[in-house]
Scaffold this motif. Structure first.
Motif, mmCIF file in Angstrom:
data_model
loop_
_atom_site.group_PDB
_atom_site.id
_atom_site.type_symbol
_atom_site.label_atom_id
_atom_site.label_comp_id
_atom_site.label_asym_id
_atom_site.label_seq_id
_atom_site.Cartn_x
_atom_site.Cartn_y
_atom_site.Cartn_z
ATOM 1 N N ILE A 1 -36.393 44.566 103.933
ATOM 2 C CA ILE A 1 -36.977 45.816 104.486
ATOM 3 C C ILE A 1 -36.283 46.794 103.907
ATOM 4 O O ILE A 1 -37.750 47.594 103.218
ATOM 5 N N LYS A 2 -35.239 46.902 103.400
ATOM 6 C CA LYS A 2 -35.137 48.230 102.798
ATOM 7 C C LYS A 2 -35.420 48.308 101.194
ATOM 8 O O LYS A 2 -36.404 49.262 101.694
ATOM 9 N N GLU B 1 -32.686 40.029 106.163
ATOM 10 C CA GLU B 1 -34.528 40.248 106.667
ATOM 11 C C GLU B 1 -34.149 41.831 106.895
ATOM 12 O O GLU B 1 -35.252 42.787 106.124
ATOM 13 N N ASP B 2 -33.392 42.734 107.176
ATOM 14 C CA ASP B 2 -32.647 44.157 106.988
ATOM 15 C C ASP B 2 -33.267 44.439 105.730
ATOM 16 O O ASP B 2 -33.567 45.325 105.162
#
Length: 631
Positions: free
Chosen positions: A393-394, A389-390
């Motif tokens: 996002i990036k 998920e991170d």
């Protein structure tokens, strides 16, 4: 009588009749006698059996039959006869015989060390050396240096070649002057060309244009075969002082096989051998202009790119040369740090990063670039442990910034767009290679429009290094081709432009695909321009003047016929230089032609072919197979 005449040849001992002999023992004895007697005969028509042997040697170079029966002794004697008896040489068609004889020696020794040993025992080296001296013409020099290069390749026969001390110096001089020799002695004056040269070049199948085209190919081979012979000496430390003279070293990067001898690493191949030894690295690192030339080749899309990269790495690893080259080599190697492999050379990027990390005494800019590269590797490790998920996002954040850059670009704020692409690169996950290729390529486009070709080359190179397969991202190839053009680097621009056309032929992108299989006119114009600028005989023509043709008052400079090889597109889609025709890369079109390769037809086949070409015919890391099927 009539029956006898139909069965018996009017020429006793005729080679062609001997070859038809059904009795093996009789055939063998007749061939043995033929080889023994031929050099002492003065009959007309001797060139016919020699040309037949020439064909046989090319078709069956590993067949031992003629080796055992004295073909090397025969060919050696015929060369000596041509050198010592000019009256015989000028009679009938005997002028062809020394050429064929030297070619036959080269064909039978190119694969088999045992045959090379037999050739040396037969005494072929001294007459070949005389041909190498130029006792006849450049045509005989070409086949002599080819044969000597094969003999020098084998450990068991190298010492016999090296014992003739003048061979290395003759080869060096020939390598440096071969193009000028062929231009001034053949190409420049079509009406003065020796008829037997024309016949050998075209086999009687072409006129002046065909002769000129083949002369370029043969001139390139003459140079490349000279370098291959020199390369055999370069593996021996005792010969390096003779090789590492500045006037010779500085000429090596510009010696290349060109489009006619693409299988030869030529000058960069010899430089790679020299750089393997510490005695060679010192002179190379001190040679004016050498580092810039090596960096250009290391960044290029040439099949021999990896050789230049290895030279730079060896120079950096040597404490005696590192301080001389580090600030010039580091920017180039940083651009290449994400290459996975080039042909058979795996994990090349890892090797580059490893060497960069060991660099000492570097300038502030080089240190900054090295730290950036090392940090990028660290980022990649960290991302492996990050939640998906991170990472998403990036990636989404990078996309937003990239779109902002696209908007600025469209509004004419090119510098602002470049800054946005830099920001997007800092956000984009390292393993999102496809997106990073797009960002680097877009930023290269900005630098092109800002008249910053060096930075554009850097970004385009990074995009090409990231791409899979390496050096095959069409838009980056085109942008780098234009940047090279701005710097006057014709060869590098030409190679990228040709690869760009190749990629266009396979692309589904409407901005890139070729209409009705025609080369885009903007690419055609650049290729034509660079083919003229990188013309093999350009320097010779500038020195000696243009081509003189009978009945023409003006000088005609060569390779003007090259234009016909590129089909002209019916109309232009874009401006004169093609700089704005493709716009920026975006996610959707990249998905079309750059996903996992399944939509790029023959992409894997093309990559495989490149890998095979890069390693084809290599002995000691140097290609010696240069159009061996040629005359």
């Amino acid at each position: 009588m009539e029956k006898a005449s139909s069965q018996e040849c009017p020429y006793p001992g005729c080679f062609f009749c001997v070859m038809k002999e059904g009795n093996p023992n009789k055939r063998r004895s007749c061939i043995l006698k033929f080889f023994r007697d031929l050099p002492s005969q003065d009959d007309d028509g001797q060139v016919l059996p020699i040309s037949g042997l020439w064909n046989t040697a090319m078709a069956h170079p590993n067949d031992p039959e003629f080796i055992d029966l004295g073909i090397f002794e025969c060919m050696s004697a015929l060369i000596w006869k041509g050198l010592k008896n000019r009256r015989w040489l000028s009679h009938d068609q005997n002028i062809y015989i020394p050429y064929y004889a030297a070619h036959i020696i080269g064909s039978y020794t190119m694969n088999m060390e045992e045959f090379a040993e037999r050739a040396v025992e037969a005494g072929v080296i001294p007459p070949l050396v005389e041909l190498l001296r130029g006792r006849l013409t450049w045509v005989e020099q070409r086949v002599a240096v080819r044969a000597l290069g094969h003999l020098a390749t084998y450990p068991s026969t190298f010492s016999s070649v090296a014992s003739h001390g003048e061979i290395l110096e003759l080869a060096i001089q020939l390598g440096m002057s071969s193009l000028e020799i062929v231009y001034s002695h053949f190409y420049q004056y079509p009406d003065r060309r020796l008829s037997y040269h024309c016949d050998l070049l075209t086999r009687g199948m072409g006129g002046v244009e065909m002769e000129s085209r083949k002369a370029e190919e043969w001139a390139s081979q003459l140079q490349c075969w000279s370098l291959q012979l020199i390369n055999c000496f370069a593996f021996k430390a005792e010969f390096l002082p003779a090789l590492c003279k500045p006037e010779f070293l500085v000429s090596l990067p510009v010696m290349w096989g060109g489009l006619v001898n693409e299988n030869s690493p030529a000058g960069i191949g010899l430089l790679r051998t020299i750089c393997q030894h510490k005695l060679g690295r010192g002179p190379v690192s001190s040679c004016s202009g050498m580092m810039e030339a090596l960096c250009n080749i290391a960044r290029s899309s040439d099949d021999w790119q990896y050789m230049a990269i290895e030279c730079l790495l060896w120079l950096l690893q040597d404490p005696n040369t590192s301080h001389k080259v580090v600030d010039k080599a580091v920017p180039t190697l940083v651009d290449l740090a994400e290459i996975t492999s080039l042909g058979d050379h795996k994990k090349l990027g890892d090797s580059i990063v490893s060497v960069l990390q060991e660099c000492d005494s570097v300038g502030s800019r080089s240190r900054e670039l090295i730290e950036e590269t090392v940090n990028a590797r660290q980022r990649l490790k960290w991302e492996k442990s990050m939640p998906k998920e991170d990472l998403h996002i990036k990636q989404a954040a990078a996309l937003v910034v990239k779109l902002e850059g696209n908007s600025l670009f469209s509004s004419g704020d090119i510098a602002g767009a470049a800054e946005k692409y830099s920001e997007a690169l800092s956000l984009c996950p390292m393993r999102s290679k496809k997106e990073r290729v797009v960002l680097y390529s877009n930023r290269a486009q900005c630098h092109l429009l800002l008249q910053q070709p060096l930075v554009a080359i850097s970004d385009a190179t990074r995009a090409l290094s990231l791409h899979n397969p390496v050096n095959r991202h069409a838009k980056s190839l085109w942008r780098r081709a234009q940047a090279y053009d701005m710097l006057g680097l014709a060869k590098e621009s030409l190679l990228d432009a040709i690869l760009f056309i190749n990629e266009c032929s396979q692309s589904n992108d409407p901005d890139l695909s070729m209409r009705q299989n025609k080369v885009p006119d903007y690419a055609e114009r650049l290729v034509k321009k660079q083919m003229r600028a990188a013309w093999l005989f350009k320097e010779a023509a500038l020195k000696h003047g243009g081509v003189h043709r009978k009945g023409e008052e003006r000088e005609v400079y060569g390779n003007e016929s090259d234009d016909s090889e590129w089909e002209t597109a019916s109309e232009s889609d874009i401006g004169d230089d093609g700089r704005d025709h493709m716009g920026l890369d975006d996610e959707e079109e990249e998905e079309e032609h750059e996903g996992h390769g399944e939509k790029w037809k023959n992409r894997e086949k093309s990559s495989d072919k490149t890998e095979k070409t890069s390693s084809k015919g290599m002995r000691h890391g140097y290609s010696i197979k240069l159009a061996e099927e040629d005359m």
